[in-house]
Design an enzyme around this catalytic site. Sequence first.
Site, PDB file in Angstrom:
ATOM      1  N   LYS A   1       1.093   4.204  -2.826  1.00  6.20           N
ATOM      2  CA  LYS A   1       0.734   5.605  -2.532  1.00  6.20           C
ATOM      3  C   LYS A   1       1.938   6.533  -2.725  1.00  6.20           C
ATOM      4  CE  LYS A   1      -3.600   4.859  -1.576  1.00  6.20           C
ATOM      5  NZ  LYS A   1      -4.657   5.385  -2.454  1.00  6.20           N
TER       6      LYS A   1
ATOM      7  N   TYR B   1       0.840  -1.214   0.000  1.00  2.01           N
ATOM      8  CA  TYR B   1       0.000   0.000   0.000  1.00  2.01           C
ATOM      9  C   TYR B   1       0.869   1.257   0.000  1.00  2.01           C
ATOM     10  CZ  TYR B   1      -3.793   3.126   1.581  1.00  2.01           C
ATOM     11  OH  TYR B   1      -4.715   4.141   1.696  1.00  2.01           O
TER      12      TYR B   1
HETATM   13  P1  NAP Z   1     -13.478   2.175   0.576  1.00  2.00           P
HETATM   14  O1  NAP Z   1     -14.577   2.668   1.474  1.00  2.00           O
HETATM   15  O2  NAP Z   1     -12.953   0.794   0.767  1.00  2.00           O
HETATM   16  O3  NAP Z   1     -13.955   2.389  -0.962  1.00  2.00           O
HETATM   17  C1  NAP Z   1     -13.110   1.994  -2.019  1.00  2.00           C
HETATM   18  C2  NAP Z   1     -13.764   2.317  -3.330  1.00  2.00           C
HETATM   19  O4  NAP Z   1     -12.868   1.908  -4.394  1.00  2.00           O
HETATM   20  C3  NAP Z   1     -15.063   1.563  -3.567  1.00  2.00           C
HETATM   21  O5  NAP Z   1     -15.951   2.382  -4.296  1.00  2.00           O
HETATM   22  C4  NAP Z   1     -14.625   0.381  -4.444  1.00  2.00           C
HETATM   23  O6  NAP Z   1     -15.639  -0.209  -5.260  1.00  2.00           O
HETATM   24  C5  NAP Z   1     -13.589   1.070  -5.300  1.00  2.00           C
HETATM   25  N1  NAP Z   1     -12.684   0.113  -5.953  1.00  2.00           N
HETATM   26  C6  NAP Z   1     -11.889  -0.822  -5.363  1.00  2.00           C
HETATM   27  N2  NAP Z   1     -11.238  -1.531  -6.314  1.00  2.00           N
HETATM   28  C7  NAP Z   1     -11.618  -1.017  -7.515  1.00  2.00           C
HETATM   29  C8  NAP Z   1     -11.295  -1.319  -8.869  1.00  2.00           C
HETATM   30  N3  NAP Z   1     -10.438  -2.306  -9.196  1.00  2.00           N
HETATM   31  N4  NAP Z   1     -11.868  -0.580  -9.857  1.00  2.00           N
HETATM   32  C9  NAP Z   1     -12.743   0.408  -9.560  1.00  2.00           C
HETATM   33  N5  NAP Z   1     -13.105   0.733  -8.295  1.00  2.00           N
HETATM   34  C10 NAP Z   1     -12.532   0.025  -7.292  1.00  2.00           C
HETATM   35  O7  NAP Z   1     -12.198   3.126   0.696  1.00  2.00           O
HETATM   36  P2  NAP Z   1     -12.009   4.608   1.285  1.00  2.00           P
HETATM   37  O8  NAP Z   1     -11.577   4.508   2.694  1.00  2.00           O
HETATM   38  O9  NAP Z   1     -13.171   5.439   0.917  1.00  2.00           O
HETATM   39  O10 NAP Z   1     -10.691   5.052   0.471  1.00  2.00           O
HETATM   40  C11 NAP Z   1     -10.749   5.809  -0.725  1.00  2.00           C
HETATM   41  C12 NAP Z   1      -9.312   6.191  -1.103  1.00  2.00           C
HETATM   42  O11 NAP Z   1      -8.715   6.928  -0.036  1.00  2.00           O
HETATM   43  C13 NAP Z   1      -8.399   4.988  -1.363  1.00  2.00           C
HETATM   44  O12 NAP Z   1      -7.526   5.282  -2.434  1.00  2.00           O
HETATM   45  C14 NAP Z   1      -7.618   4.875  -0.063  1.00  2.00           C
HETATM   46  O13 NAP Z   1      -6.372   4.258  -0.259  1.00  2.00           O
HETATM   47  C15 NAP Z   1      -7.467   6.343   0.301  1.00  2.00           C
HETATM   48  N6  NAP Z   1      -7.186   6.552   1.725  1.00  2.00           N
HETATM   49  C16 NAP Z   1      -8.065   6.150   2.677  1.00  2.00           C
HETATM   50  C17 NAP Z   1      -7.748   6.361   4.021  1.00  2.00           C
HETATM   51  C18 NAP Z   1      -8.691   5.948   5.131  1.00  2.00           C
HETATM   52  O14 NAP Z   1      -8.293   6.090   6.305  1.00  2.00           O
HETATM   53  N7  NAP Z   1      -9.879   5.469   4.846  1.00  2.00           N
HETATM   54  C19 NAP Z   1      -6.549   6.975   4.367  1.00  2.00           C
HETATM   55  C20 NAP Z   1      -5.672   7.369   3.365  1.00  2.00           C
HETATM   56  C21 NAP Z   1      -6.001   7.160   2.031  1.00  2.00           C
HETATM   57  P3  NAP Z   1     -16.625  -1.375  -4.623  1.00  2.00           P
HETATM   58  O15 NAP Z   1     -17.584  -0.616  -3.777  1.00  2.00           O
HETATM   59  O16 NAP Z   1     -17.248  -2.041  -5.816  1.00  2.00           O
HETATM   60  O17 NAP Z   1     -15.757  -2.293  -3.826  1.00  2.00           O
END
Ligand code: NAP
Length: 248
Positions: A160, A156
Amino acid sequence: MADKEKRTIVVTGGSRGIGRAICLAFAGPGTSIFFNYFPEDPEAPVTEKLVAETGGSAKSLCANVTSEEDMSGFFDKVMEETGRIDVLVNNAGITRDGLLVRMKEKDWDDVLNINLKGSFNCIKIASRIMMKQRSGSIINISSVVGVSGNPGQANYVASKAGLIGLTKTAAKELASRGITVNAVAPGFIESDMTAQLSEKVRENMVAQVPLGRAGTPEDVAGVVSFLASEAGSYLTGQVIHVSGGMYI
Ligand code: NAP
């Protein structure tokens, strides 16, 4: 920049979590939002409905960011409907955590393919369209750990950190065509991704946040929306941390 009310916004992974909040931050009368998800998500129609309630429109498609063919089809559909792309937010991402000595090759490949190659695929397609328009904003959702490193997340963190390098290079290549490219690096944000963590791990994470709370998807979405606004138009190649001071 197109009239704010008539912009076309593309968000990858907009069905839930941070992606949904980003769709809603851009939503409003006249705005067209397109988002994808993969492999499936019953939550996608909820995002569409919430956007419709603001007077805007959101359409979703099941399309895998790792597939150039899927994403070409997705962007073709956007162009058929609105003929332009003003903002691309590369938000789709996954985690497959584990110590690197035990990390399976598939977990490395899946994370790098979705988080990094997926963003490359979308930037490549969207930037060709934005270059013709001579305008556009691209925002890549990286992570604080892409800068700080984090044990148990070699795949990861590499994805990133790679996204930050991709952001800086794309910013330099596309600036002369009026396109800005920036990264947002969230810290610990409440979403399905972090809901998987144990209570103890969550408490430890929040203890590392000087502002003393986990972030919300809306905290991230507000900064993304600013970067794509007139007020953010002189920023490019930057990494904006949205982490409550988790990394200073
Ligand atoms: P999440 O709730 O797990 O949602 C992930 C989203 O990505 C979902 O809509 C999922 O679709 C989609 N996705 C996954 N694989 C995919 C693929 N191969 N093609 C198209 N869509 C895909 O994640 P989140 O926490 O909102 O995170 C969003 C972003 O922020 C990510 O890049 C994550 O790394 C980054 N981020 C998050 C955090 C945190 O603390 N949450 C911190 C730093 C960075 P499905 O619904 O169909 O699975």
